[in-house]
Design a protein around this motif. Structure first.
Motif, PDB file in Angstrom:
ATOM      1  N   GLU A  59       0.689  -1.077   0.083  1.00 17.61           N
ATOM      2  CA  GLU A  59       0.123  -0.077  -0.121  1.00 17.61           C
ATOM      3  C   GLU A  59       0.798   1.204  -0.023  1.00 17.61           C
ATOM      4  O   GLU A  59       0.410   2.173  -0.937  1.00 17.61           O
ATOM      5  CB  GLU A  59      -1.070   0.131   1.281  1.00 17.61           C
ATOM      6  CG  GLU A  59      -1.921   0.945   1.201  1.00 17.61           C
ATOM      7  CD  GLU A  59      -2.681   1.478  -0.090  1.00 17.61           C
ATOM      8  OE1 GLU A  59      -2.649   2.578  -0.621  1.00 17.61           O
ATOM      9  OE2 GLU A  59      -2.933   0.433  -0.587  1.00 17.61           O
ATOM     10  N   GLU A  63       0.612   4.319  -2.828  1.00 23.10           N
ATOM     11  CA  GLU A  63       0.259   5.856  -3.002  1.00 23.10           C
ATOM     12  C   GLU A  63       1.540   6.304  -3.405  1.00 23.10           C
ATOM     13  O   GLU A  63       1.182   7.383  -4.075  1.00 23.10           O
ATOM     14  CB  GLU A  63       0.162   6.048  -1.570  1.00 23.10           C
ATOM     15  CG  GLU A  63      -0.037   7.531  -0.973  1.00 23.10           C
ATOM     16  CD  GLU A  63       0.007   7.861   0.252  1.00 23.10           C
ATOM     17  OE1 GLU A  63      -0.509   9.088   0.406  1.00 23.10           O
ATOM     18  OE2 GLU A  63      -0.091   6.961   1.257  1.00 23.10           O
ATOM     19  N   THR A 357       1.801   6.177   5.232  1.00 26.75           N
ATOM     20  CA  THR A 357       2.860   5.886   4.377  1.00 26.75           C
ATOM     21  C   THR A 357       4.105   6.603   4.690  1.00 26.75           C
ATOM     22  O   THR A 357       5.451   6.186   4.773  1.00 26.75           O
ATOM     23  CB  THR A 357       2.497   6.516   2.911  1.00 26.75           C
ATOM     24  OG1 THR A 357       1.488   5.587   2.302  1.00 26.75           O
ATOM     25  CG2 THR A 357       3.635   6.471   1.986  1.00 26.75           C
TER      26      THR A 357
END
Length: 368
Positions: A59, A63, A357
């Motif tokens: 993930e 992003e 992130t």
């Protein structure tokens, strides 16, 4: 010589940071990029598959990819040639194998659709009985992108040195670093470790915390075909075995897609690796290879988490990591450069990037 920032590594990570940081500051004065090889982008960055896949990776990588692709398709500053353009990515194989690679946003293809996109698979319908497509994927011109970053950086005043290996580093009482770079001595306030497969080796010179980075081999070749693939032909990945191919001028790029651990080195193909790959391509598809134009092996360097590293070292001061991009270097490059620039300029990654992130990118306090 006193400088503000030394970037170690002249691949896509270091060069994109050099151009982004210079652009953000309004000048590249005080930034020096040093590359141990005599040419920039000598290793992994010159051996890219040149396909950016928004559905590829964990993930945080997804992003970073979503943020990078628009910056390459429509760069803020004009490039002399296109840096990226739409190019679909197809995964084909058994229903189970394809299902294991399916993520939200991918579209299932019927057999008729698959064989329309990829007629060379039509003769093997049992093996390729299911497929998905990522319509948002793009191709990139890696050579042009590297050169674009180099020109932007140098035009802004960044000093770029090749054949300039860092062999020693010593901290000073005032927080600066005294570096031996080739035959030169540099004093730097901040050092950025963008050394790719050698990033942990560079970290040791500075007393920084090794991140247990592992270089991984991936072998590929540019081949001629008896009937070249069309320019709009998608990149195709064999879901069962992981080898893949995509169109290239006069033929195709083919790759085993392997991830074999390796020491940091100038990696080369194993004996018979390309011959075996060609035999596989010709066995599973109707493509006929008529010659090999170029073959190579690149090193994709990964952290244990599988997520790139961008953050201040937890043990030593003024040492910034920009490493562990794995197979995502080009597709995350703009966002990673922006994150590193935030850290250099403001000390933290701004909120254009999600907190999850930003946290995932931080180097870990791993003991040796």
């Amino acid at each position: 010589m006193m400088v503000d920032t030394v970037i170690i590594g002249g691949g896509i990570a270091g060069l994109s940071l050099a151009s982004e940081s210079a652009d953000c500051r309004g000048s590249g004065e005080g930034i020096t990029l040093v590359e141990a090889e005599t040419a920039l982008a000598h290793h992994t960055s010159s051996r890219s598959a040149q396909q950016l896949i928004p559905s590829y990776g964990p993930e945080p990588v997804l992003e970073l990819t979503r943020l990078t692709i628009p910056a390459l398709v429509k760069p803020t500053r004009a490039a002399p040639v296109p840096l990226a353009w739409p190019s679909p990515f197809v995964v084909a194989g058994s229903p189970a194998d394809v299902a294991s690679m399916t993520v939200p946003g991918l579209r299932a293809l019927s057999s008729e659709e698959l064989f329309e996109y990829c007629p060379e698979l039509a003769g093997n319908p049992e093996r390729y009985s299911a497929a998905i497509i990522d319509d948002s994927a793009v191709r990139t011109n890696a050579t042009a992108l590297v050169e674009w970053h180099r020109q932007r950086a140098e035009q802004a005043g960044v000093r770029i040195l090749t054949g300039a290996k860092v062999t020693a580093a010593k901290p000073s009482d005032d927080g600066t670093w005294a570096l031996t770079v080739g035959d030169d001595q540099l004093i730097a306030h901040t050092v950025v470790n963008a050394a790719g497969a050698w990033a942990d080796h560079v970290a040791e010179l500075f007393g920084a915390v090794p991140q247990q980075l592992q270089p991984l081999r991936r072998t590929a070749a540019l081949v001629s075909l008896s009937e070249p693939l069309g320019a709009t032909h998608p990149m195709v990945d064999d879901a069962g075995s992981g080898w893949y191919y995509r169109p290239d001028e006069d033929g195709a790029m083919i790759s085993w897609g392997e991830a074999e651990p390796s020491p940091a080195c100038d990696a080369q193909p194993r004996p018979n690796a390309i011959d075996d790959l060609i035999a596989t391509v010709e066995r599973e598809t109707s493509l006929t290879v008529t010659g090999v134009r170029k073959a190579w092996t690149g090193l994709r360097t990964e952290a244990p988490s599988g997520v790139p590293i961008c953050g201040w070292d937890p043990q030593v001061s003024n040492f910034l990591w920009l490493a562990g991009q794995g197979g995502y270097g080009f597709q995350t490059s703009s966002a990673m450069a922006r994150a590193a620039t935030d850290l250099l300029v403001d000390g933290r990654i701004e909120d254009w990037l999600s907190a999850d992130t930003a946290a995932a990118l931080q180097p870990q306090p791993i003991s040796t």
